[in-house]
Design a protein around this motif. Structure first.
Motif, PDB file in Angstrom:
ATOM      1  N   TYR A  71       0.845  -1.187   0.000  1.00  0.00           N
ATOM      2  CA  TYR A  71       0.000   0.000   0.000  1.00  0.00           C
ATOM      3  C   TYR A  71       0.878   1.235   0.000  1.00  0.00           C
ATOM      4  CZ  TYR A  71      -4.128  -2.759   1.072  1.00  0.00           C
ATOM      5  OH  TYR A  71      -5.157  -3.650   1.012  1.00  0.00           O
ATOM      6  N   VAL A  72       0.354   2.322  -0.525  1.00  0.00           N
ATOM      7  CA  VAL A  72       1.044   3.613  -0.506  1.00  0.00           C
ATOM      8  C   VAL A  72       0.513   4.394   0.689  1.00  0.00           C
ATOM      9  CG1 VAL A  72       1.534   5.726  -1.778  1.00  0.00           C
ATOM     10  CG2 VAL A  72       1.166   3.587  -3.017  1.00  0.00           C
ATOM     11  N   GLY A  73       1.422   4.992   1.454  1.00  0.00           N
ATOM     12  CA  GLY A  73       1.015   5.806   2.597  1.00  0.00           C
ATOM     13  C   GLY A  73       1.891   7.037   2.719  1.00  0.00           C
ATOM     14  N   LEU A  74       1.494   7.911   3.626  1.00  0.00           N
ATOM     15  CA  LEU A  74       2.317   9.069   3.997  1.00  0.00           C
ATOM     16  C   LEU A  74       2.604   8.942   5.478  1.00  0.00           C
ATOM     17  CD1 LEU A  74       0.638  12.162   2.253  1.00  0.00           C
ATOM     18  CD2 LEU A  74       2.776  11.041   1.639  1.00  0.00           C
ATOM     19  N   ASN A  75       3.873   9.054   5.853  1.00  0.00           N
ATOM     20  CA  ASN A  75       4.212   8.959   7.271  1.00  0.00           C
ATOM     21  C   ASN A  75       3.948  10.295   7.958  1.00  0.00           C
ATOM     22  OD1 ASN A  75       6.409  10.610   6.662  1.00  0.00           O
ATOM     23  ND2 ASN A  75       7.904   8.965   6.786  1.00  0.00           N
ATOM     24  N   ALA A  76       4.267  10.370   9.251  1.00  0.00           N
ATOM     25  CA  ALA A  76       4.018  11.588  10.025  1.00  0.00           C
ATOM     26  C   ALA A  76       4.760  12.796   9.461  1.00  0.00           C
ATOM     27  CB  ALA A  76       4.403  11.369  11.488  1.00  0.00           C
ATOM     28  N   GLY A  77       5.869  12.566   8.749  1.00  0.00           N
ATOM     29  CA  GLY A  77       6.635  13.649   8.135  1.00  0.00           C
ATOM     30  C   GLY A  77       6.187  13.960   6.714  1.00  0.00           C
ATOM     31  N   SER A  78       5.029  13.414   6.313  1.00  0.00           N
ATOM     32  CA  SER A  78       4.448  13.606   4.976  1.00  0.00           C
ATOM     33  C   SER A  78       5.324  13.051   3.865  1.00  0.00           C
ATOM     34  CB  SER A  78       4.124  15.085   4.704  1.00  0.00           C
ATOM     35  OG  SER A  78       3.117  15.523   5.594  1.00  0.00           O
ATOM     36  N   GLN A  79       6.133  12.036   4.199  1.00  0.00           N
ATOM     37  CA  GLN A  79       6.937  11.361   3.176  1.00  0.00           C
ATOM     38  C   GLN A  79       6.202  10.105   2.738  1.00  0.00           C
ATOM     39  OE1 GLN A  79      10.389  10.912   5.702  1.00  0.00           O
ATOM     40  NE2 GLN A  79      11.527  12.352   4.420  1.00  0.00           N
ATOM     41  N   ARG A  80       6.256   9.809   1.447  1.00  0.00           N
ATOM     42  CA  ARG A  80       5.602   8.620   0.919  1.00  0.00           C
ATOM     43  C   ARG A  80       6.309   7.369   1.432  1.00  0.00           C
ATOM     44  NH1 ARG A  80       4.569   8.811  -5.256  1.00  0.00           N
ATOM     45  NH2 ARG A  80       3.185  10.440  -4.540  1.00  0.00           N
TER      46      ARG A  80
ATOM     47  N   LEU B  97       3.205  -6.124   9.884  1.00  0.00           N
ATOM     48  CA  LEU B  97       3.184  -5.240   8.726  1.00  0.00           C
ATOM     49  C   LEU B  97       4.496  -4.469   8.765  1.00  0.00           C
ATOM     50  CD1 LEU B  97       0.033  -5.564   9.484  1.00  0.00           C
ATOM     51  CD2 LEU B  97      -0.231  -3.515   8.135  1.00  0.00           C
ATOM     52  N   PHE B  98       4.984  -4.067   7.594  1.00  0.00           N
ATOM     53  CA  PHE B  98       6.223  -3.288   7.544  1.00  0.00           C
ATOM     54  C   PHE B  98       5.966  -1.974   6.822  1.00  0.00           C
ATOM     55  CE2 PHE B  98       8.042  -7.418   8.349  1.00  0.00           C
ATOM     56  CZ  PHE B  98       9.202  -7.152   9.056  1.00  0.00           C
ATOM     57  N   SER B  99       6.512  -0.906   7.365  1.00  0.00           N
ATOM     58  CA  SER B  99       6.532   0.377   6.679  1.00  0.00           C
ATOM     59  C   SER B  99       7.934   0.555   6.132  1.00  0.00           C
ATOM     60  CB  SER B  99       6.189   1.508   7.647  1.00  0.00           C
ATOM     61  OG  SER B  99       6.288   2.760   7.001  1.00  0.00           O
ATOM     62  N   THR B 100       8.035   0.834   4.843  1.00  0.00           N
ATOM     63  CA  THR B 100       9.337   0.998   4.196  1.00  0.00           C
ATOM     64  C   THR B 100       9.413   2.360   3.521  1.00  0.00           C
ATOM     65  OG1 THR B 100       8.642   0.178   2.020  1.00  0.00           O
ATOM     66  CG2 THR B 100       9.330  -1.469   3.645  1.00  0.00           C
ATOM     67  N   GLY B 101      10.611   2.744   3.161  1.00  0.00           N
ATOM     68  CA  GLY B 101      10.736   3.916   2.314  1.00  0.00           C
ATOM     69  C   GLY B 101      10.075   3.637   0.972  1.00  0.00           C
ATOM     70  N   TRP B 102       9.693   4.665   0.259  1.00  0.00           N
ATOM     71  CA  TRP B 102       9.075   4.460  -1.053  1.00  0.00           C
ATOM     72  C   TRP B 102      10.138   4.195  -2.105  1.00  0.00           C
ATOM     73  CZ3 TRP B 102       4.720   2.729  -2.467  1.00  0.00           C
ATOM     74  CH2 TRP B 102       4.309   2.839  -3.792  1.00  0.00           C
ATOM     75  N   GLY B 103      11.283   4.880  -1.992  1.00  0.00           N
ATOM     76  CA  GLY B 103      12.404   4.617  -2.896  1.00  0.00           C
ATOM     77  C   GLY B 103      12.007   4.705  -4.350  1.00  0.00           C
ATOM     78  N   ILE B 104      12.303   3.636  -5.096  1.00  0.00           N
ATOM     79  CA  ILE B 104      12.041   3.621  -6.534  1.00  0.00           C
ATOM     80  C   ILE B 104      10.806   2.793  -6.870  1.00  0.00           C
ATOM     81  CG2 ILE B 104      14.466   3.961  -7.127  1.00  0.00           C
ATOM     82  CD1 ILE B 104      14.526   0.928  -7.853  1.00  0.00           C
ATOM     83  N   GLY B 105      10.035   2.403  -5.873  1.00  0.00           N
ATOM     84  CA  GLY B 105       8.876   1.539  -6.090  1.00  0.00           C
ATOM     85  C   GLY B 105       7.737   2.242  -6.796  1.00  0.00           C
ATOM     86  N   GLY B 106       6.910   1.435  -7.465  1.00  0.00           N
ATOM     87  CA  GLY B 106       5.701   1.956  -8.081  1.00  0.00           C
ATOM     88  C   GLY B 106       5.383   1.313  -9.407  1.00  0.00           C
ATOM     89  N   PRO B 107       4.184   1.622  -9.928  1.00  0.00           N
ATOM     90  CA  PRO B 107       3.724   1.014 -11.182  1.00  0.00           C
ATOM     91  C   PRO B 107       4.312   1.693 -12.419  1.00  0.00           C
ATOM     92  CG  PRO B 107       2.051   2.486 -10.351  1.00  0.00           C
ATOM     93  CD  PRO B 107       3.160   2.461  -9.322  1.00  0.00           C
ATOM     94  N   CYS B 108       4.376   0.924 -13.498  1.00  0.00           N
ATOM     95  CA  CYS B 108       4.753   1.432 -14.822  1.00  0.00           C
ATOM     96  C   CYS B 108       3.530   1.280 -15.723  1.00  0.00           C
ATOM     97  CB  CYS B 108       5.924   0.633 -15.381  1.00  0.00           C
ATOM     98  SG  CYS B 108       6.281   0.956 -17.134  1.00  0.00           S
ATOM     99  N   PRO B 109       3.069   2.360 -16.332  1.00  0.00           N
ATOM    100  CA  PRO B 109       3.520   3.725 -16.124  1.00  0.00           C
ATOM    101  C   PRO B 109       3.040   4.272 -14.777  1.00  0.00           C
ATOM    102  CG  PRO B 109       1.758   3.644 -17.767  1.00  0.00           C
ATOM    103  CD  PRO B 109       2.038   2.253 -17.345  1.00  0.00           C
TER     104      PRO B 109
END
Length: 111
Positions: free
Chosen positions: A61-70, A89-101
């Motif tokens: 899932y995509v989320g925003l943490n308390a610092g408004s970072q994805r 459950l794990f919260s991770t950095g968003w980094g380079i993740g995501g759908p194409c396009p």
């Protein structure tokens, strides 16, 4: 089960999906082509699988943490598609993740 295939087999399968799949996966009107999994997300998946070896897969899932970072929220999934939110459950950095396009490698040999 995963099988090693050649670039040609991968490209052919990808092209078959784009040209012959009667119900391609879409985000709005755009055909979904691939998904980039960030290394932190993959590590979270490995940790979940180590602790819960009967998992069939994962959902991010995509989320925003308390610092408004994805962030990515990695959840285990059972074979019937239900989530194991009663487990870790794990919260991770968003980094380079995501759908194409839109997150695509324009120079990919797969395309």
């Amino acid at each position: 089960m995963a099988n090693i295939i050649s670039l040609k087999e991968g490209r052919d399968s990808y092209q078959n999906y784009l040209t012959r799949d009667p119900n391609p996966i879409k985000i709005g009107e755009t055909v979904f082509r691939s998904y980039t999994v960030d290394k932190d997300q993959l590590t979270a998946m490995a940790n979940l699988l180590k602790d819960f070896p009967n998992l069939a897969g994962f959902r991010i899932y995509v989320g925003l943490n308390a610092g408004s970072q994805r962030v990515g929220i990695v959840v285990g999934v059972n074979a019937d598609g239900t989530e194991t939110t009663n487990q870790e459950l794990f919260s991770t950095g968003w980094g380079i993740g995501g759908p194409c396009p839109p997150i695509c490698d324009k120079g990919s040999q797969m395309i």
